[in-house]
Design an enzyme around this catalytic site. Structure first.
Site, PDB file in Angstrom:
ATOM      1  N   ARG A 106      12.144   5.269  13.118  1.00  0.00           N
ATOM      2  CA  ARG A 106      10.862   6.005  13.070  1.00  0.00           C
ATOM      3  C   ARG A 106       9.983   5.838  14.144  1.00  0.00           C
ATOM      4  O   ARG A 106      10.628   5.301  15.170  1.00  0.00           O
ATOM      5  CB  ARG A 106      10.271   5.773  11.591  1.00  0.00           C
ATOM      6  CG  ARG A 106      11.152   6.039  10.585  1.00  0.00           C
ATOM      7  CD  ARG A 106      10.754   5.930   9.229  1.00  0.00           C
ATOM      8  NE  ARG A 106       9.464   6.573   8.957  1.00  0.00           N
ATOM      9  CZ  ARG A 106       8.675   6.368   7.950  1.00  0.00           C
ATOM     10  NH1 ARG A 106       8.931   5.401   6.924  1.00  0.00           N
ATOM     11  NH2 ARG A 106       7.557   6.998   7.673  1.00  0.00           N
ATOM     12  N   ARG A 147       5.145  10.846  -2.431  1.00  0.00           N
ATOM     13  CA  ARG A 147       4.869  10.857  -1.044  1.00  0.00           C
ATOM     14  C   ARG A 147       5.892  11.084  -0.252  1.00  0.00           C
ATOM     15  O   ARG A 147       7.110  10.432  -0.471  1.00  0.00           O
ATOM     16  CB  ARG A 147       4.508   9.213  -0.901  1.00  0.00           C
ATOM     17  CG  ARG A 147       4.264   8.891   0.482  1.00  0.00           C
ATOM     18  CD  ARG A 147       4.210   7.192   0.491  1.00  0.00           C
ATOM     19  NE  ARG A 147       3.705   6.677   1.944  1.00  0.00           N
ATOM     20  CZ  ARG A 147       4.072   5.437   2.095  1.00  0.00           C
ATOM     21  NH1 ARG A 147       4.484   4.772   1.323  1.00  0.00           N
ATOM     22  NH2 ARG A 147       3.887   5.167   3.307  1.00  0.00           N
ATOM     23  N   ALA A 186       2.612  -0.610   4.951  1.00  0.00           N
ATOM     24  CA  ALA A 186       2.266  -0.554   6.421  1.00  0.00           C
ATOM     25  C   ALA A 186       1.654  -1.971   6.935  1.00  0.00           C
ATOM     26  O   ALA A 186       1.791  -2.126   8.114  1.00  0.00           O
ATOM     27  CB  ALA A 186       1.081   0.616   6.490  1.00  0.00           C
ATOM     28  N   TYR A 205      11.325   8.889   1.311  1.00  0.00           N
ATOM     29  CA  TYR A 205      11.210   7.912   0.392  1.00  0.00           C
ATOM     30  C   TYR A 205      11.806   8.219  -1.085  1.00  0.00           C
ATOM     31  O   TYR A 205      11.803   7.446  -1.623  1.00  0.00           O
ATOM     32  CB  TYR A 205       9.723   7.466   0.059  1.00  0.00           C
ATOM     33  CG  TYR A 205       8.873   6.823   1.316  1.00  0.00           C
ATOM     34  CD1 TYR A 205       9.556   5.674   2.037  1.00  0.00           C
ATOM     35  CD2 TYR A 205       7.784   7.556   1.932  1.00  0.00           C
ATOM     36  CE1 TYR A 205       8.830   5.227   3.245  1.00  0.00           C
ATOM     37  CE2 TYR A 205       7.310   6.983   3.011  1.00  0.00           C
ATOM     38  CZ  TYR A 205       7.694   5.901   3.830  1.00  0.00           C
ATOM     39  OH  TYR A 205       7.058   5.414   4.564  1.00  0.00           O
ATOM     40  N   PRO A 261       0.834  -1.206   0.002  1.00  0.00           N
ATOM     41  CA  PRO A 261      -0.062   0.026  -0.093  1.00  0.00           C
ATOM     42  C   PRO A 261       0.885   1.153  -0.078  1.00  0.00           C
ATOM     43  O   PRO A 261       1.946   1.137   0.702  1.00  0.00           O
ATOM     44  CB  PRO A 261      -0.716   0.030   1.285  1.00  0.00           C
ATOM     45  CG  PRO A 261      -0.175  -1.012   2.095  1.00  0.00           C
ATOM     46  CD  PRO A 261       0.552  -2.070   1.082  1.00  0.00           C
ATOM     47  N   ASN A 262       0.260   2.483  -0.733  1.00  0.00           N
ATOM     48  CA  ASN A 262       0.769   3.591  -0.783  1.00  0.00           C
ATOM     49  C   ASN A 262       2.289   3.717  -1.512  1.00  0.00           C
ATOM     50  O   ASN A 262       2.780   4.768  -1.874  1.00  0.00           O
ATOM     51  CB  ASN A 262       1.166   4.290   0.538  1.00  0.00           C
ATOM     52  CG  ASN A 262      -0.394   4.285   1.155  1.00  0.00           C
ATOM     53  OD1 ASN A 262      -1.206   4.730   0.681  1.00  0.00           O
ATOM     54  ND2 ASN A 262      -0.130   3.610   2.382  1.00  0.00           N
ATOM     55  N   GLU A 300      12.431  -9.015   2.333  1.00  0.00           N
ATOM     56  CA  GLU A 300      11.601  -8.001   2.699  1.00  0.00           C
ATOM     57  C   GLU A 300      12.676  -6.771   2.550  1.00  0.00           C
ATOM     58  O   GLU A 300      13.725  -6.578   3.120  1.00  0.00           O
ATOM     59  CB  GLU A 300      11.205  -8.099   4.261  1.00  0.00           C
ATOM     60  CG  GLU A 300      10.547  -7.038   4.773  1.00  0.00           C
ATOM     61  CD  GLU A 300      10.506  -7.409   6.459  1.00  0.00           C
ATOM     62  OE1 GLU A 300      10.598  -8.314   6.938  1.00  0.00           O
ATOM     63  OE2 GLU A 300       9.774  -6.189   7.165  1.00  0.00           O
ATOM     64  N   ASN A 317       8.169  -5.103  -0.557  1.00  0.00           N
ATOM     65  CA  ASN A 317       8.027  -4.054   0.236  1.00  0.00           C
ATOM     66  C   ASN A 317       6.453  -4.094   0.680  1.00  0.00           C
ATOM     67  O   ASN A 317       5.715  -3.827  -0.023  1.00  0.00           O
ATOM     68  CB  ASN A 317       8.576  -2.681  -0.469  1.00  0.00           C
ATOM     69  CG  ASN A 317       8.156  -1.737   0.645  1.00  0.00           C
ATOM     70  OD1 ASN A 317       7.757  -2.042   1.734  1.00  0.00           O
ATOM     71  ND2 ASN A 317       9.026  -0.489   0.526  1.00  0.00           N
ATOM     72  N   HIS A 330      12.592  -2.396   2.901  1.00  0.00           N
ATOM     73  CA  HIS A 330      11.869  -1.151   3.421  1.00  0.00           C
ATOM     74  C   HIS A 330      13.012  -0.114   2.931  1.00  0.00           C
ATOM     75  O   HIS A 330      14.042  -0.034   3.311  1.00  0.00           O
ATOM     76  CB  HIS A 330      11.554  -0.950   4.922  1.00  0.00           C
ATOM     77  CG  HIS A 330      10.864  -2.039   5.332  1.00  0.00           C
ATOM     78  ND1 HIS A 330       9.625  -2.130   5.227  1.00  0.00           N
ATOM     79  CD2 HIS A 330      10.996  -3.236   5.948  1.00  0.00           C
ATOM     80  CE1 HIS A 330       8.883  -3.028   5.569  1.00  0.00           C
ATOM     81  NE2 HIS A 330       9.888  -3.908   6.079  1.00  0.00           N
TER      82      HIS A 330
END
Ligand code: DQA
Length: 149
Positions: free
Chosen positions: A112, A18, A82, A23, A10-11, A103, A79, A105
Protein backbone atom coordinates in the site's frame (compact mmCIF):
# COMPACT_ATOMS: atom_id res chain seq x y z
CA UNK A 1 -6.70 -19.84 32.98
CA UNK A 2 -4.50 -17.10 31.51
CA UNK A 3 -6.14 -14.63 29.21
CA UNK A 4 -5.18 -13.17 25.87
CA UNK A 5 -5.94 -9.52 25.19
CA UNK A 6 -7.13 -8.79 21.65
CA UNK A 7 -6.57 -5.07 21.20
CA UNK A 8 -7.71 -3.04 18.22
CA UNK A 9 -6.81 0.55 17.51
CA UNK A 10 -8.42 3.42 15.61
CA UNK A 11 -11.12 2.87 13.01
CA UNK A 12 -11.20 -0.89 13.51
CA UNK A 13 -14.64 -0.46 15.08
CA UNK A 14 -15.71 0.28 11.49
CA UNK A 15 -14.72 -3.18 10.21
CA UNK A 16 -17.36 -4.55 7.87
CA UNK A 17 -18.29 -1.17 6.41
CA UNK A 18 -14.86 0.47 6.12
CA UNK A 19 -13.11 -0.06 2.74
CA UNK A 20 -14.34 -3.66 2.40
CA UNK A 21 -12.03 -4.25 -0.59
CA UNK A 22 -9.14 -3.69 1.84
CA UNK A 23 -10.51 -5.07 5.11
CA UNK A 24 -13.32 -7.45 4.12
CA UNK A 25 -16.97 -7.63 5.10
CA UNK A 26 -16.66 -9.13 8.59
CA UNK A 27 -17.31 -6.87 11.56
CA UNK A 28 -15.17 -6.41 14.65
CA UNK A 29 -17.70 -8.53 16.55
CA UNK A 30 -17.09 -11.34 14.01
CA UNK A 31 -13.32 -11.02 14.52
CA UNK A 32 -13.68 -11.09 18.30
CA UNK A 33 -15.92 -14.18 18.13
CA UNK A 34 -13.33 -15.97 15.94
CA UNK A 35 -10.60 -15.07 18.43
CA UNK A 36 -12.65 -16.42 21.35
CA UNK A 37 -13.15 -19.76 19.56
CA UNK A 38 -9.46 -20.04 18.67
CA UNK A 39 -8.24 -19.18 22.19
CA UNK A 40 -10.68 -21.67 23.69
CA UNK A 41 -9.16 -24.46 21.58
CA UNK A 42 -5.98 -23.94 23.61
CA UNK A 43 -7.75 -23.46 26.94
CA UNK A 44 -7.49 -19.66 26.99
CA UNK A 45 -10.01 -16.84 27.13
CA UNK A 46 -9.86 -13.59 25.20
CA UNK A 47 -10.46 -10.13 26.50
CA UNK A 48 -11.30 -7.85 23.58
CA UNK A 49 -10.81 -4.09 23.58
CA UNK A 50 -10.97 -1.43 20.89
CA UNK A 51 -10.18 2.26 21.17
CA UNK A 52 -9.75 5.18 18.83
CA UNK A 53 -7.54 6.92 21.43
CA UNK A 54 -3.79 6.43 21.72
CA UNK A 55 -3.71 6.97 25.50
CA UNK A 56 -6.41 4.36 26.10
CA UNK A 57 -4.37 1.85 24.06
CA UNK A 58 -1.26 2.72 26.08
CA UNK A 59 -3.19 2.18 29.33
CA UNK A 60 -4.39 -1.21 28.02
CA UNK A 61 -0.78 -2.24 27.27
CA UNK A 62 0.30 -1.15 30.77
CA UNK A 63 -2.58 -3.11 32.29
CA UNK A 64 -1.62 -6.16 30.24
CA UNK A 65 1.96 -5.82 31.52
CA UNK A 66 0.79 -5.92 35.14
CA UNK A 67 -1.53 -8.84 34.53
CA UNK A 68 1.20 -10.79 32.70
CA UNK A 69 3.49 -10.29 35.70
CA UNK A 70 0.67 -11.49 37.96
CA UNK A 71 0.41 -14.64 35.80
CA UNK A 72 -3.14 -13.84 34.67
CA UNK A 73 -2.40 -13.01 31.06
CA UNK A 74 -0.25 -14.36 28.22
CA UNK A 75 0.11 -11.28 26.05
CA UNK A 76 -1.61 -9.12 23.48
CA UNK A 77 -2.70 -9.65 19.88
CA UNK A 78 -2.65 -6.05 18.68
CA UNK A 79 -3.77 -4.29 15.53
CA UNK A 80 -2.67 -0.71 16.22
CA UNK A 81 -4.32 0.62 13.01
CA UNK A 82 -2.78 3.89 11.82
CA UNK A 83 -0.92 4.36 15.14
CA UNK A 84 1.39 1.64 13.81
CA UNK A 85 2.96 4.24 11.59
CA UNK A 86 3.06 7.17 14.01
CA UNK A 87 3.23 6.10 17.64
CA UNK A 88 6.55 6.22 19.45
CA UNK A 89 4.43 6.21 22.63
CA UNK A 90 2.95 2.76 21.86
CA UNK A 91 6.44 1.47 21.00
CA UNK A 92 7.67 2.72 24.40
CA UNK A 93 4.63 1.26 26.23
CA UNK A 94 5.18 -2.24 24.80
CA UNK A 95 8.89 -2.09 25.58
CA UNK A 96 8.46 -0.51 29.02
CA UNK A 97 5.70 -2.86 30.18
CA UNK A 98 7.52 -5.88 28.68
CA UNK A 99 4.41 -7.18 26.96
CA UNK A 100 4.62 -9.99 24.38
CA UNK A 101 2.73 -8.45 21.47
CA UNK A 102 1.80 -10.06 18.18
CA UNK A 103 1.26 -7.21 15.71
CA UNK A 104 -1.55 -7.93 13.24
CA UNK A 105 -2.50 -6.10 10.06
CA UNK A 106 -5.46 -7.29 8.04
CA UNK A 107 -4.13 -5.79 4.81
CA UNK A 108 -0.64 -6.18 3.39
CA UNK A 109 0.64 -2.76 4.38
CA UNK A 110 3.75 -3.25 2.22
CA UNK A 111 1.74 -3.23 -1.01
CA UNK A 112 0.00 0.00 0.00
CA UNK A 113 1.05 3.65 0.38
CA UNK A 114 4.69 4.27 1.38
CA UNK A 115 3.61 5.83 4.71
CA UNK A 116 2.26 2.40 5.76
CA UNK A 117 5.58 0.63 5.17
CA UNK A 118 7.17 1.70 8.45
CA UNK A 119 5.97 0.36 11.79
CA UNK A 120 6.98 1.71 15.20
CA UNK A 121 5.49 -1.46 16.70
CA UNK A 122 7.43 -4.13 14.76
CA UNK A 123 10.80 -3.59 16.54
CA UNK A 124 9.15 -4.34 19.90
CA UNK A 125 6.75 -7.05 18.69
CA UNK A 126 7.26 -10.74 19.48
CA UNK A 127 5.82 -11.53 16.04
CA UNK A 128 4.03 -9.95 13.11
CA UNK A 129 1.15 -11.14 10.90
CA UNK A 130 0.50 -9.04 7.81
CA UNK A 131 -1.89 -9.33 4.88
CA UNK A 132 -3.72 -12.49 5.92
CA UNK A 133 -7.13 -10.83 6.25
CA UNK A 134 -8.98 -11.30 9.51
CA UNK A 135 -7.48 -14.81 9.68
CA UNK A 136 -4.39 -12.92 10.83
CA UNK A 137 -5.94 -12.56 14.29
CA UNK A 138 -6.31 -16.35 14.56
CA UNK A 139 -2.69 -16.77 13.46
CA UNK A 140 -1.73 -14.10 15.97
CA UNK A 141 -3.36 -16.03 18.81
CA UNK A 142 -1.60 -19.22 17.73
CA UNK A 143 1.71 -17.35 17.48
CA UNK A 144 1.34 -15.77 20.91
CA UNK A 145 0.58 -19.14 22.53
CA UNK A 146 3.53 -20.71 20.72
CA UNK A 147 5.92 -17.89 21.65
CA UNK A 148 4.97 -17.75 25.32
CA UNK A 149 4.87 -21.52 25.90
C1 DQA B 1 -4.25 -1.78 9.33
C2 DQA B 1 -3.28 -1.09 8.37
C3 DQA B 1 -3.05 0.36 8.77
O1 DQA B 1 -2.17 0.99 7.84
C4 DQA B 1 -4.37 1.11 8.76
O2 DQA B 1 -4.17 2.44 9.20
C5 DQA B 1 -5.41 0.44 9.57
C6 DQA B 1 -5.54 -1.01 9.49
C7 DQA B 1 -4.61 -3.22 8.87
O3 DQA B 1 -5.17 -3.93 9.68
O4 DQA B 1 -4.35 -3.58 7.71
O5 DQA B 1 -6.22 1.08 10.24
O6 DQA B 1 -3.61 -1.89 10.59
Amino acid sequence: MSKIMVLNGPNLNLLGSREPEQYGHETLADVEAMCAVEAQRYGHEVECRQSNHEGVLIDAIHEAGQRIKAGEMLGVVFNPGAYTHTSVALHDAIKGAEVPVIEVHISNVHTREAFRHHSYISPVAAGIVVGMGIQGYVLGIQGLIHKTR
